[in-house]
Design an enzyme around this catalytic site. Structure first.
Site, PDB file in Angstrom:
ATOM      1  N   GLU A 195      55.301  44.482 -96.061  1.00  0.00           N
ATOM      2  CA  GLU A 195      54.485  45.072 -97.125  1.00  0.00           C
ATOM      3  C   GLU A 195      55.420  45.319 -98.288  1.00  0.00           C
ATOM      4  O   GLU A 195      56.223  46.263 -98.266  1.00  0.00           O
ATOM      5  CB  GLU A 195      53.858  46.398 -96.644  1.00  0.00           C
ATOM      6  CG  GLU A 195      52.724  46.209 -95.648  1.00  0.00           C
ATOM      7  CD  GLU A 195      51.426  45.720 -96.285  1.00  0.00           C
ATOM      8  OE1 GLU A 195      51.297  45.763 -97.519  1.00  0.00           O
ATOM      9  OE2 GLU A 195      50.549  45.281 -95.527  1.00  0.00           O
ATOM     10  N   CYS A 224      53.490  51.171-104.938  1.00  0.00           N
ATOM     11  CA  CYS A 224      53.617  49.710-104.851  1.00  0.00           C
ATOM     12  C   CYS A 224      52.508  49.022-105.611  1.00  0.00           C
ATOM     13  O   CYS A 224      52.691  47.910-106.100  1.00  0.00           O
ATOM     14  CB  CYS A 224      53.615  49.269-103.397  1.00  0.00           C
ATOM     15  SG  CYS A 224      52.178  49.813-102.482  1.00  0.00           S
TER      16      CYS A 224
HETATM   17  P1  NAD Z   1      63.790  52.413 -99.820  1.00  0.00           P
HETATM   18  O1  NAD Z   1      65.004  52.335-100.668  1.00  0.00           O
HETATM   19  O2  NAD Z   1      63.345  53.719 -99.307  1.00  0.00           O
HETATM   20  O3  NAD Z   1      64.001  51.376 -98.628  1.00  0.00           O
HETATM   21  C1  NAD Z   1      63.012  51.075 -97.670  1.00  0.00           C
HETATM   22  C2  NAD Z   1      63.636  51.038 -96.292  1.00  0.00           C
HETATM   23  O4  NAD Z   1      64.595  49.996 -96.227  1.00  0.00           O
HETATM   24  C3  NAD Z   1      64.345  52.333 -95.970  1.00  0.00           C
HETATM   25  O5  NAD Z   1      63.915  52.802 -94.704  1.00  0.00           O
HETATM   26  C4  NAD Z   1      65.809  51.968 -96.005  1.00  0.00           C
HETATM   27  O6  NAD Z   1      66.590  52.682 -95.083  1.00  0.00           O
HETATM   28  C5  NAD Z   1      65.796  50.493 -95.669  1.00  0.00           C
HETATM   29  N1  NAD Z   1      66.938  49.785 -96.290  1.00  0.00           N
HETATM   30  C6  NAD Z   1      67.398  49.949 -97.555  1.00  0.00           C
HETATM   31  N2  NAD Z   1      68.434  49.109 -97.770  1.00  0.00           N
HETATM   32  C7  NAD Z   1      68.632  48.416 -96.637  1.00  0.00           C
HETATM   33  C8  NAD Z   1      69.549  47.395 -96.230  1.00  0.00           C
HETATM   34  N3  NAD Z   1      70.494  46.919 -97.066  1.00  0.00           N
HETATM   35  N4  NAD Z   1      69.459  46.922 -94.971  1.00  0.00           N
HETATM   36  C9  NAD Z   1      68.522  47.383 -94.130  1.00  0.00           C
HETATM   37  N5  NAD Z   1      67.624  48.347 -94.453  1.00  0.00           N
HETATM   38  C10 NAD Z   1      67.681  48.863 -95.685  1.00  0.00           C
HETATM   39  O7  NAD Z   1      62.534  51.849-100.595  1.00  0.00           O
HETATM   40  P2  NAD Z   1      62.383  50.602-101.543  1.00  0.00           P
HETATM   41  O8  NAD Z   1      62.595  49.350-100.761  1.00  0.00           O
HETATM   42  O9  NAD Z   1      63.103  50.749-102.817  1.00  0.00           O
HETATM   43  O10 NAD Z   1      60.819  50.791-101.822  1.00  0.00           O
HETATM   44  C11 NAD Z   1      60.237  50.460-103.004  1.00  0.00           C
HETATM   45  C12 NAD Z   1      59.657  49.045-102.906  1.00  0.00           C
HETATM   46  O11 NAD Z   1      58.718  48.998-101.837  1.00  0.00           O
HETATM   47  C13 NAD Z   1      58.893  48.644-104.130  1.00  0.00           C
HETATM   48  O12 NAD Z   1      59.117  47.280-104.385  1.00  0.00           O
HETATM   49  C14 NAD Z   1      57.438  48.856-103.727  1.00  0.00           C
HETATM   50  O13 NAD Z   1      56.532  48.058-104.447  1.00  0.00           O
HETATM   51  C15 NAD Z   1      57.490  48.472-102.282  1.00  0.00           C
HETATM   52  N6  NAD Z   1      56.426  49.132-101.534  1.00  0.00           N
HETATM   53  C16 NAD Z   1      55.463  48.365-100.959  1.00  0.00           C
HETATM   54  C17 NAD Z   1      54.411  48.962-100.293  1.00  0.00           C
HETATM   55  C18 NAD Z   1      53.308  48.162 -99.679  1.00  0.00           C
HETATM   56  O14 NAD Z   1      52.552  48.710 -98.869  1.00  0.00           O
HETATM   57  N7  NAD Z   1      53.151  46.895-100.011  1.00  0.00           N
HETATM   58  C19 NAD Z   1      54.364  50.343-100.188  1.00  0.00           C
HETATM   59  C20 NAD Z   1      55.379  51.093-100.773  1.00  0.00           C
HETATM   60  C21 NAD Z   1      56.407  50.482-101.441  1.00  0.00           C
END
Ligand code: NAD
Length: 508
Positions: free
Chosen positions: A219, A253
């Site tokens: 997602e 998102c």
């Molecule tokens: P975040 O930084 O909280 O990371 C998400 C998860 O990935 C965390 O649990 C983190 O520990 C893990 N993570 C981070 N870096 C990592 C790595 N190098 N290796 C392994 N795991 C790692 O959140 P984010 O990714 O910045 O979230 C924002 C993004 O998520 C945006 O692009 C948003 O659009 C998308 N999003 C999508 C949905 C959906 O349902 N489609 C919902 C919410 C957010």
């Protein structure tokens, strides 16, 4: 309230996985009554501690309680309650549609839990994106590890405290930590992984999952555009778009990322936006208790850079305070298609308004980019809406509102291409974590009627009979019309009647 997040020791992770696998194999999570009990516990974990969650969400995201209630606690409880109410129905075995060749064997789909499921969730909605999806995994009868984002430490720590008090630790575990913890989790084989977050990390997750053949749902996000019909109700459009853009300080998102407006209608749209802006923030938003903060200084700096480097003109807002993780709700006009604000998903409270010649240019631009998670159209004209929907691709396409489709009962939510794969919420979450196990039970008499000819030796008589049975009823060639085949229908009715009599006798 604790804000220091205790990370799960990396060496504990294989043990947790092994325990959950052993519980799953014991069959403990399979009875529907047990799943319902745990779903109820999940709902009460939120209900009993809602005020504490409001506090942690305020600490993590500076979020107004009302937004936390509307967009996190309430929607999560409602999603879990929907699973609670429907799990019995969803989990029932399903017969396939009646088919002459197969009906005697009672083809049935058993809805079986996949096994041990890993949920990796992001910071922006720590409850909804963790616990609501977990409700689907519990309803489906799995054991679950949830890994919240380390960027929301207060909420993650509270979840660590509440999990063992409310949920059965033999089946459901919380793992906290950052990259080394996720890396360790990803070394293990999972029966399903749900990763919610950005596309860069999704590639890491998918690469790791390929090594253990773990199935993955992603997602993700991206830039979700809005197309404005110049004849639409501008005030309504402005109110809904700004609500969607400024809630949770734009960290959604599905937030409308940018608005494509015909050049001649830009001023009318901006006038409506300014009016709505004043009504939303009668006091400066930095001192308003109706506006959230950005999750981290790094993300605040990233959004500030987009504003600093834009070639557009800031119409309202534009202020930033990195230390306070504050970006003012901002609207920028005359933003060119190659602007800093158009590079990446903004994920902050900044709305670029991009003038275009017409709807065709808007469609062409959208189609030149990755498929967005959501595409929004503001128009009262059904042919305008159809034109946009029929000529673009996106996870969802929504007319005259933004964001709310995520909470719409049984509307599949998910991206396409770089905005994600798979579907969630309601029954779709249950299905994501369910294995559809096909079953047949072939009675003896089928050999006497239908399948006798399949066994060697392949005599000419058998071959003739089997060929008749397996002959494909061909569609008409394009341009050709087929007459009605009454003879075939009569044979079909006769054989069905004989089979039904035999089945009845077998049951007696
Ligand atoms: P975040 O930084 O909280 O990371 C998400 C998860 O990935 C965390 O649990 C983190 O520990 C893990 N993570 C981070 N870096 C990592 C790595 N190098 N290796 C392994 N795991 C790692 O959140 P984010 O990714 O910045 O979230 C924002 C993004 O998520 C945006 O692009 C948003 O659009 C998308 N999003 C999508 C949905 C959906 O349902 N489609 C919902 C919410 C957010």
């Amino acid at each position: 309230m604790a804000s220091q997040l205790a990370y799960t020791p990396v060496e504990e992770i294989p043990k947790i996985h092994a325990e959950l696998l052993s519980t799953f194999k014991s069959g403990k999570t399979k009875p529907i009554a047990y799943r319902k009990e745990q779903l109820a516990q999940l709902i009460y974990m939120i209900k009993d501690n809602e005020d504490r969650f409001f506090e942690t969400l305020k600490a993590d995201l500076g979020r107004p309680n009302f937004e936390s209630e509307m967009l996190d606690t309430s929607i999560t409880m409602s999603e879990a309650k929907y699973a609670y109410d429907n799990v019995e129905k969803w989990a029932k075995p399903e017969r396939t549609p009646w088919d002459f060749n197969w009906f005697a064997m009672k083809p049935t789909i058993r809805k079986e839990p996949k096994g041990v499921v890993l949920l990796i969730s992001p910071f922006n909605f720590p409850l909804f994106l963790g616990l609501a999806h977990m409700a689907g995994a519990i309803a489906a009868g799995n054991t679950v590890v949830l890994k919240p984002s380390e960027l929301t430490p207060a909420t993650a720590q509270l979840l660590a405290e509440l999990f063992p008090k409310y949920l059965d630790p033999e089946c459901y575990r919380l793992v906290n930590g950052d990259v080394p913890v996720v890396s360790k989790l990803l070394e293990l084989p999972w029966n399903h992984i749900l990763y919610t977050g950005n596309g860069r990390v999704a590639k890491i997750v998918l690469t790791a999952a390929a090594k253990t053949l773990s199935p993955v749902t992603t997602e993700l996000g991206g830039k979700s555009p809005v197309i404005i019909d110049p004849r639409c109700d501008m005030k309504l459009a402005a109110r809904r778009i700004l609500w969607g853009k400024f809630s949770n300080a734009g960290q959604l998102c599905v937030a409308p990322d940018y608005a494509l407006v015909p050049r001649a209608a830009q001023d009318a749209f901006l006038d409506a936006c300014q009016e709505v802006y004043k009504s939303f923030y009668p006091v400066d938003p930095s001192s308003s208790d109706s506006f959230s903060r950005i999750v981290s200084e790094a993300h605040t700096k990233r959004i500030k850079r987009y504003i600093d480097e834009t070639k557009g003109k800031v119409v309202v807002g534009g202020q930033a305070d990195v230390e306070k993780r504050y970006i003012a709700p901002t609207i920028v006009k005359d933003v060119p298609l190659d602007d800093s604000l158009m590079e990446d998903e903004i994920f902050g409270p900044v709305l670029p308004v991009v003038p275009v010649n017409d709807v065709d240019e808007a469609i062409e631009f959208i189609n030149s980019k990755d498929h967005p998670l959501a595409l929004y159209i503001f128009s009262q004209d059904s042919s305008f809406k159809a034109k946009v929907a029929n000529n673009t691709e996106s996870g969802s396409v929504i007319a005259n509102d933004v964001d709310i489709h995520v909470g719409t009962t049984d509307l599949p939510f998910g991206g396409t291409g770089p905005s994600g794969s798979g579907y969630l919420t309601g029954k779709y979450s249950f299905d994501t974590f369910t294995h559809l196990r096909g079953t047949l039970d072939n009675p003896w008499w089928v050999d006497a009627i239908l399948l006798k000819g399949r066994y060697p030796p392949y005599t000419a008589a058998k071959t003739r009979t089997v060929r008749k049975a397996i002959a494909v009823s061909m569609p008409p060639r394009p341009g050709q019309k087929l007459g009605k085949r009454w003879g075939l229908w009569i044979v079909f009715a006769l054989v069905s009647a004989i089979s039904a009599i035999l089945m009845k006798r077998q049951r007696q």
